[in-house]
Design a protein around this motif. Structure first.
Motif, PDB file in Angstrom:
ATOM      1  N   ARG A  43      26.353  19.030 -26.626  1.00  8.07           N
ATOM      2  CA  ARG A  43      25.549  19.407 -25.458  1.00  8.07           C
ATOM      3  C   ARG A  43      26.426  19.934 -24.327  1.00  8.07           C
ATOM      4  NH1 ARG A  43      21.775  14.257 -26.088  1.00  8.07           N
ATOM      5  NH2 ARG A  43      20.257  15.140 -27.510  1.00  8.07           N
ATOM      6  N   ALA A  44      27.582  19.341 -24.147  1.00  7.56           N
ATOM      7  CA  ALA A  44      28.506  19.837 -23.119  1.00  7.56           C
ATOM      8  C   ALA A  44      28.952  21.247 -23.462  1.00  7.56           C
ATOM      9  CB  ALA A  44      29.711  18.906 -22.987  1.00  7.56           C
ATOM     10  N   GLY A  45      29.273  21.480 -24.712  1.00 10.83           N
ATOM     11  CA  GLY A  45      29.683  22.816 -25.138  1.00 10.83           C
ATOM     12  C   GLY A  45      28.576  23.833 -24.963  1.00 10.83           C
ATOM     13  N   PHE A  46      27.365  23.478 -25.346  1.00  9.24           N
ATOM     14  CA  PHE A  46      26.239  24.385 -25.185  1.00  9.24           C
ATOM     15  C   PHE A  46      25.987  24.683 -23.712  1.00  9.24           C
ATOM     16  CE2 PHE A  46      24.533  22.516 -29.353  1.00  9.24           C
ATOM     17  CZ  PHE A  46      25.158  23.487 -30.104  1.00  9.24           C
ATOM     18  N   LYS A  47      26.150  23.688 -22.885  1.00  9.11           N
ATOM     19  CA  LYS A  47      25.939  23.875 -21.442  1.00  9.11           C
ATOM     20  C   LYS A  47      26.956  24.859 -20.872  1.00  9.11           C
ATOM     21  CE  LYS A  47      23.829  22.474 -17.662  1.00  9.11           C
ATOM     22  NZ  LYS A  47      22.432  22.768 -17.410  1.00  9.11           N
ATOM     23  N   ILE A  48      28.187  24.764 -21.331  1.00 11.06           N
ATOM     24  CA  ILE A  48      29.224  25.694 -20.874  1.00 11.06           C
ATOM     25  C   ILE A  48      28.870  27.110 -21.293  1.00 11.06           C
ATOM     26  CG2 ILE A  48      31.624  26.411 -21.202  1.00 11.06           C
ATOM     27  CD1 ILE A  48      32.313  23.397 -21.335  1.00 11.06           C
ATOM     28  N   VAL A  49      28.468  27.277 -22.554  1.00  9.58           N
ATOM     29  CA  VAL A  49      28.101  28.606 -23.038  1.00  9.58           C
ATOM     30  C   VAL A  49      26.924  29.133 -22.235  1.00  9.58           C
ATOM     31  CG1 VAL A  49      27.178  29.893 -24.995  1.00  9.58           C
ATOM     32  CG2 VAL A  49      29.028  28.273 -25.347  1.00  9.58           C
ATOM     33  N   ALA A  50      25.899  28.305 -22.053  1.00 12.78           N
ATOM     34  CA  ALA A  50      24.709  28.729 -21.326  1.00 12.78           C
ATOM     35  C   ALA A  50      25.007  29.019 -19.860  1.00 12.78           C
ATOM     36  CB  ALA A  50      23.621  27.668 -21.433  1.00 12.78           C
ATOM     37  N   GLY A  51      25.994  28.349 -19.314  1.00 15.60           N
ATOM     38  CA  GLY A  51      26.313  28.500 -17.896  1.00 15.60           C
ATOM     39  C   GLY A  51      27.190  29.682 -17.558  1.00 15.60           C
TER      40      GLY A  51
ATOM     41  N   ARG B  92      30.882  33.895 -20.585  1.00 14.62           N
ATOM     42  CA  ARG B  92      31.402  35.259 -20.521  1.00 14.62           C
ATOM     43  C   ARG B  92      32.256  35.453 -19.266  1.00 14.62           C
ATOM     44  NH1 ARG B  92      27.577  40.363 -21.118  1.00 14.62           N
ATOM     45  NH2 ARG B  92      26.523  38.714 -22.200  1.00 14.62           N
ATOM     46  N   GLN B  93      31.750  35.058 -18.111  1.00 10.22           N
ATOM     47  CA  GLN B  93      32.506  35.212 -16.879  1.00 10.22           C
ATOM     48  C   GLN B  93      33.726  34.313 -16.869  1.00 10.22           C
ATOM     49  OE1 GLN B  93      29.188  34.662 -16.949  1.00 10.22           O
ATOM     50  NE2 GLN B  93      28.428  36.652 -16.297  1.00 10.22           N
ATOM     51  N   CYS B  94      33.562  33.125 -17.398  1.00 13.46           N
ATOM     52  CA  CYS B  94      34.646  32.160 -17.433  1.00 13.46           C
ATOM     53  C   CYS B  94      35.834  32.705 -18.228  1.00 13.46           C
ATOM     54  CB  CYS B  94      34.141  30.863 -18.041  1.00 13.46           C
ATOM     55  SG  CYS B  94      35.351  29.547 -18.117  1.00 13.46           S
ATOM     56  N   LEU B  95      35.568  33.305 -19.367  1.00 14.62           N
ATOM     57  CA  LEU B  95      36.637  33.805 -20.223  1.00 14.62           C
ATOM     58  C   LEU B  95      37.198  35.138 -19.741  1.00 14.62           C
ATOM     59  CD1 LEU B  95      35.270  32.910 -23.750  1.00 14.62           C
ATOM     60  CD2 LEU B  95      37.089  31.775 -22.486  1.00 14.62           C
ATOM     61  N   ALA B  96      36.367  35.963 -19.127  1.00 13.53           N
ATOM     62  CA  ALA B  96      36.807  37.297 -18.717  1.00 13.53           C
ATOM     63  C   ALA B  96      37.543  37.281 -17.380  1.00 13.53           C
ATOM     64  CB  ALA B  96      35.610  38.236 -18.638  1.00 13.53           C
ATOM     65  N   GLU B  97      37.302  36.301 -16.555  1.00  9.87           N
ATOM     66  CA  GLU B  97      37.894  36.237 -15.232  1.00  9.87           C
ATOM     67  C   GLU B  97      39.408  36.195 -15.289  1.00  9.87           C
ATOM     68  OE1 GLU B  97      37.006  33.077 -12.255  1.00  9.87           O
ATOM     69  OE2 GLU B  97      35.050  34.059 -12.384  1.00  9.87           O
ATOM     70  N   GLY B  98      40.028  37.020 -14.500  1.00  8.02           N
ATOM     71  CA  GLY B  98      41.473  36.992 -14.388  1.00  8.02           C
ATOM     72  C   GLY B  98      42.201  37.562 -15.587  1.00  8.02           C
TER      73      GLY B  98
ATOM     74  N   MET C 209      33.144  39.711 -22.856  1.00  4.89           N
ATOM     75  CA  MET C 209      32.811  39.504 -24.266  1.00  4.89           C
ATOM     76  C   MET C 209      31.510  40.213 -24.615  1.00  4.89           C
ATOM     77  SD  MET C 209      33.771  35.492 -24.657  1.00  4.89           S
ATOM     78  CE  MET C 209      33.569  35.479 -26.432  1.00  4.89           C
ATOM     79  N   THR C 210      31.457  40.717 -25.840  1.00  8.49           N
ATOM     80  CA  THR C 210      30.236  41.349 -26.328  1.00  8.49           C
ATOM     81  C   THR C 210      29.239  40.270 -26.733  1.00  8.49           C
ATOM     82  OG1 THR C 210      30.947  41.394 -28.629  1.00  8.49           O
ATOM     83  CG2 THR C 210      31.568  43.288 -27.251  1.00  8.49           C
ATOM     84  N   GLU C 211      28.024  40.681 -26.972  1.00  6.19           N
ATOM     85  CA  GLU C 211      26.999  39.740 -27.406  1.00  6.19           C
ATOM     86  C   GLU C 211      27.395  39.091 -28.734  1.00  6.19           C
ATOM     87  OE1 GLU C 211      22.311  39.813 -28.656  1.00  6.19           O
ATOM     88  OE2 GLU C 211      23.015  41.231 -27.144  1.00  6.19           O
ATOM     89  N   GLU C 212      27.988  39.881 -29.630  1.00  8.52           N
ATOM     90  CA  GLU C 212      28.410  39.350 -30.924  1.00  8.52           C
ATOM     91  C   GLU C 212      29.519  38.306 -30.754  1.00  8.52           C
ATOM     92  OE1 GLU C 212      28.187  42.730 -30.325  1.00  8.52           O
ATOM     93  OE2 GLU C 212      26.268  42.964 -31.342  1.00  8.52           O
ATOM     94  N   GLU C 213      30.449  38.571 -29.856  1.00  6.24           N
ATOM     95  CA  GLU C 213      31.535  37.616 -29.607  1.00  6.24           C
ATOM     96  C   GLU C 213      30.989  36.321 -29.013  1.00  6.24           C
ATOM     97  OE1 GLU C 213      35.384  40.423 -28.667  1.00  6.24           O
ATOM     98  OE2 GLU C 213      33.789  40.328 -27.169  1.00  6.24           O
TER      99      GLU C 213
ATOM    100  N   LEU D 260      31.155  32.565 -30.635  1.00  7.34           N
ATOM    101  CA  LEU D 260      31.643  31.423 -29.872  1.00  7.34           C
ATOM    102  C   LEU D 260      30.602  30.316 -29.852  1.00  7.34           C
ATOM    103  CD1 LEU D 260      33.852  30.261 -28.035  1.00  7.34           C
ATOM    104  CD2 LEU D 260      32.690  31.345 -26.118  1.00  7.34           C
ATOM    105  N   PHE D 261      29.358  30.693 -29.620  1.00  2.00           N
ATOM    106  CA  PHE D 261      28.272  29.723 -29.597  1.00  2.00           C
ATOM    107  C   PHE D 261      28.134  29.025 -30.944  1.00  2.00           C
ATOM    108  CE2 PHE D 261      23.768  28.603 -30.047  1.00  2.00           C
ATOM    109  CZ  PHE D 261      23.598  27.824 -28.916  1.00  2.00           C
TER     110      PHE D 261
END
Length: 87
Positions: free
Chosen positions: A51-59, A62-68, A74-78, A82-83
């Motif tokens: 649930r924690a992992g799903f919450k991170i993905v839902a939250g 994409r921005q978390c990984l792309a920042e900086g 990330m593309t929708e497929e990526e 990950l999900f």
């Protein structure tokens, strides 16, 4: 990594709950508790982590990984891949 503090509160709460449940599982094993009880609690830990992992993905993973980074968002497929690693 910049993460929206407000959206991470529920994630941190879930992780803290899982941490407590895991400590309880360890204590149960050390004290010789019934296998059924241990497995039940271990399943609860697993669900809390999922649930924690799903919450991170839902939250907004994409921005978390792309920042900086110099990489494009990330593309929708990526994101789907990950999900699915959490499933």
């Amino acid at each position: 990594m910049q993460v929206d503090e407000e959206s991470m509160k529920p994630v941190l709460n879930r992780l803290r709950r899982a941490q407590g449940q895991l400590a309880a599982v360890i204590t149960m094993i050390e004290s010789g508790r019934d296998c059924k009880d241990v497995v039940t609690q271990l399943a609860a830990v697993s669900r809390a982590l999922d649930r924690a992992g799903f919450k991170i993905v839902a939250g907004g993973m994409r921005q978390c990984l792309a920042e900086g980074s110099d990489t494009p968002p990330m593309t929708e497929e990526e994101l789907e891949k990950l999900f699915l690693t959490l499933a």
